[in-house]
Design an enzyme around this catalytic site. Structure first.
Site, PDB file in Angstrom:
ATOM      1  N   ASP A   5       0.146   0.649  34.969  1.00  0.00           N
ATOM      2  CA  ASP A   5       0.556   0.136  33.657  1.00  0.00           C
ATOM      3  C   ASP A   5       1.908  -0.542  33.845  1.00  0.00           C
ATOM      4  O   ASP A   5       1.963  -1.702  34.256  1.00  0.00           O
ATOM      5  CB  ASP A   5       0.586   1.296  32.658  1.00  0.00           C
ATOM      6  CG  ASP A   5       0.935   0.875  31.250  1.00  0.00           C
ATOM      7  OD1 ASP A   5       0.751  -0.307  30.916  1.00  0.00           O
ATOM      8  OD2 ASP A   5       1.395   1.721  30.455  1.00  0.00           O
ATOM      9  N   LYS A  53      -3.364  -2.914  34.050  1.00  0.00           N
ATOM     10  CA  LYS A  53      -3.273  -3.531  32.716  1.00  0.00           C
ATOM     11  C   LYS A  53      -2.554  -4.858  32.820  1.00  0.00           C
ATOM     12  O   LYS A  53      -1.468  -4.944  33.383  1.00  0.00           O
ATOM     13  CB  LYS A  53      -2.492  -2.619  31.770  1.00  0.00           C
ATOM     14  CG  LYS A  53      -3.376  -1.699  30.970  1.00  0.00           C
ATOM     15  CD  LYS A  53      -2.582  -1.040  29.860  1.00  0.00           C
ATOM     16  CE  LYS A  53      -3.243   0.284  29.523  1.00  0.00           C
ATOM     17  NZ  LYS A  53      -2.454   1.078  28.592  1.00  0.00           N
TER      18      LYS A  53
HETATM   19  P1  IMP Z   1       2.951   3.544  34.669  1.00  0.00           P
HETATM   20  O1  IMP Z   1       3.970   4.370  35.374  1.00  0.00           O
HETATM   21  O2  IMP Z   1       3.494   2.925  33.405  1.00  0.00           O
HETATM   22  O3  IMP Z   1       2.257   2.526  35.543  1.00  0.00           O
HETATM   23  O4  IMP Z   1       1.868   4.524  34.088  1.00  0.00           O
HETATM   24  C1  IMP Z   1       0.895   5.040  34.876  1.00  0.00           C
HETATM   25  C2  IMP Z   1       0.356   6.292  34.227  1.00  0.00           C
HETATM   26  O5  IMP Z   1       0.359   6.213  32.802  1.00  0.00           O
HETATM   27  C3  IMP Z   1      -1.069   6.468  34.631  1.00  0.00           C
HETATM   28  O6  IMP Z   1      -1.160   7.262  35.789  1.00  0.00           O
HETATM   29  C4  IMP Z   1      -1.693   7.129  33.430  1.00  0.00           C
HETATM   30  O7  IMP Z   1      -1.586   8.532  33.557  1.00  0.00           O
HETATM   31  C5  IMP Z   1      -0.852   6.705  32.264  1.00  0.00           C
HETATM   32  N1  IMP Z   1      -1.497   5.620  31.464  1.00  0.00           N
HETATM   33  C6  IMP Z   1      -1.105   4.328  31.385  1.00  0.00           C
HETATM   34  N2  IMP Z   1      -1.913   3.619  30.581  1.00  0.00           N
HETATM   35  C7  IMP Z   1      -2.846   4.481  30.137  1.00  0.00           C
HETATM   36  C8  IMP Z   1      -3.986   4.341  29.261  1.00  0.00           C
HETATM   37  O8  IMP Z   1      -4.329   3.268  28.735  1.00  0.00           O
HETATM   38  N3  IMP Z   1      -4.714   5.473  29.059  1.00  0.00           N
HETATM   39  C9  IMP Z   1      -4.398   6.675  29.601  1.00  0.00           C
HETATM   40  N4  IMP Z   1      -3.357   6.852  30.436  1.00  0.00           N
HETATM   41  C10 IMP Z   1      -2.582   5.767  30.694  1.00  0.00           C
END
Ligand code: IMP
Ligand code: MG
Length: 198
Positions: free
Chosen positions: A97, A125
């Site tokens: 994300d 995403k």
């Molecule tokens: P990042 O550190 O922002 O890349 O977030 C990664 C983590 O956020 C992932 O391992 C997921 O656990 C959670 N996450 C991000 N987007 C979603 C979503 O749309 N649904 C559920 N979990 C999400």
């Protein structure tokens, strides 16, 4: 809930990912490091398609609290990791994300003397990345919507769905309202007990 990727589409994506990984790593032994909790279903499916020797280990990361759909402060736990010295490591997470989780974990793994460290995510995403790092292997690029199922949760629910679904705004709002109502009910019960009325 709207289905974004069916279980057949997910299976085809994981076949493709496994082939891509072996094309790069060859038949060398691979240490798969899954990120709890969202990657459990993906890791289980991926390791059964990765032909050749595989070791599995898990780390834990969390940046969501309860009914939030945007990340908060990142917490990591790596104490279950084996010695990675000289190993070819594949870090596996459910979704990329902002990229902060993957970036922080890659930095930690990079300090452990592995021969190589690569990363794989089922989903990325579009338009959300806040870091320069990109995963080496991506199953599917998806729009910026909150998704659940196939390991991904909202407030601890929906991980068991065999497909990937988009949680609509009204479902998110309903879960939040239910959470507020149950917190209030618990507070009222505590006050009653404190007043000796319970
Ligand atoms: P990042 O550190 O922002 O890349 O977030 C990664 C983590 O956020 C992932 O391992 C997921 O656990 C959670 N996450 C991000 N987007 C979603 C979503 O749309 N649904 C559920 N979990 C999400
Ligand atoms: Mg996660």
């Amino acid at each position: 809930m709207r289905v974004l990727l069916s279980s057949d589409e997910l299976a085809a994506g994981i076949d493709r990912l496994a082939t891509e990984v072996r094309a790069v790593v060859g038949r060398r032994p691979l240490t798969v490091v899954g990120v709890l909790t969202g990657s459990i279903v993906l890791v289980a499916d991926l390791i059964r398609r990765l032909e050749g020797p595989v070791q599995v280990s898990m780390v834990w990361a969390s940046s969501y609290r309860g009914t939030a759909t945007r990340p908060g402060e990142l917490e990591l736990r790596l104490d279950l990791l084996p010695d990675l010295a000289g190993r070819d490591v594949l870090l596996v997470d459910d979704i990329f994300d902002t990229g902060r989780t993957l970036e922080a974990l890659l930095e930690e793994l990079g300090r452990r003397g592995a021969a190589s460290v690569r990363s794989l995510v089922l989903l990325a995403k579009e338009g959300r990345a806040e870091v320069a790092t990109r995963p080496d292997f991506i199953g599917f690029d998806i729009p910026d919507e909150f998704v659940v199922g196939y390991g991904l949760d909202f407030d601890g629910a929906w991980r068991h769905l065999p497909y990937l679904g988009v949680l609509e705004e009204d479902e998110i709002a309903a879960t939040r309202a239910a959470r507020v109502a149950s917190t209030r009910a618990a507070e009222v019960a505590v006050c009653r007990n404190a007043d000796g009325r319970g």
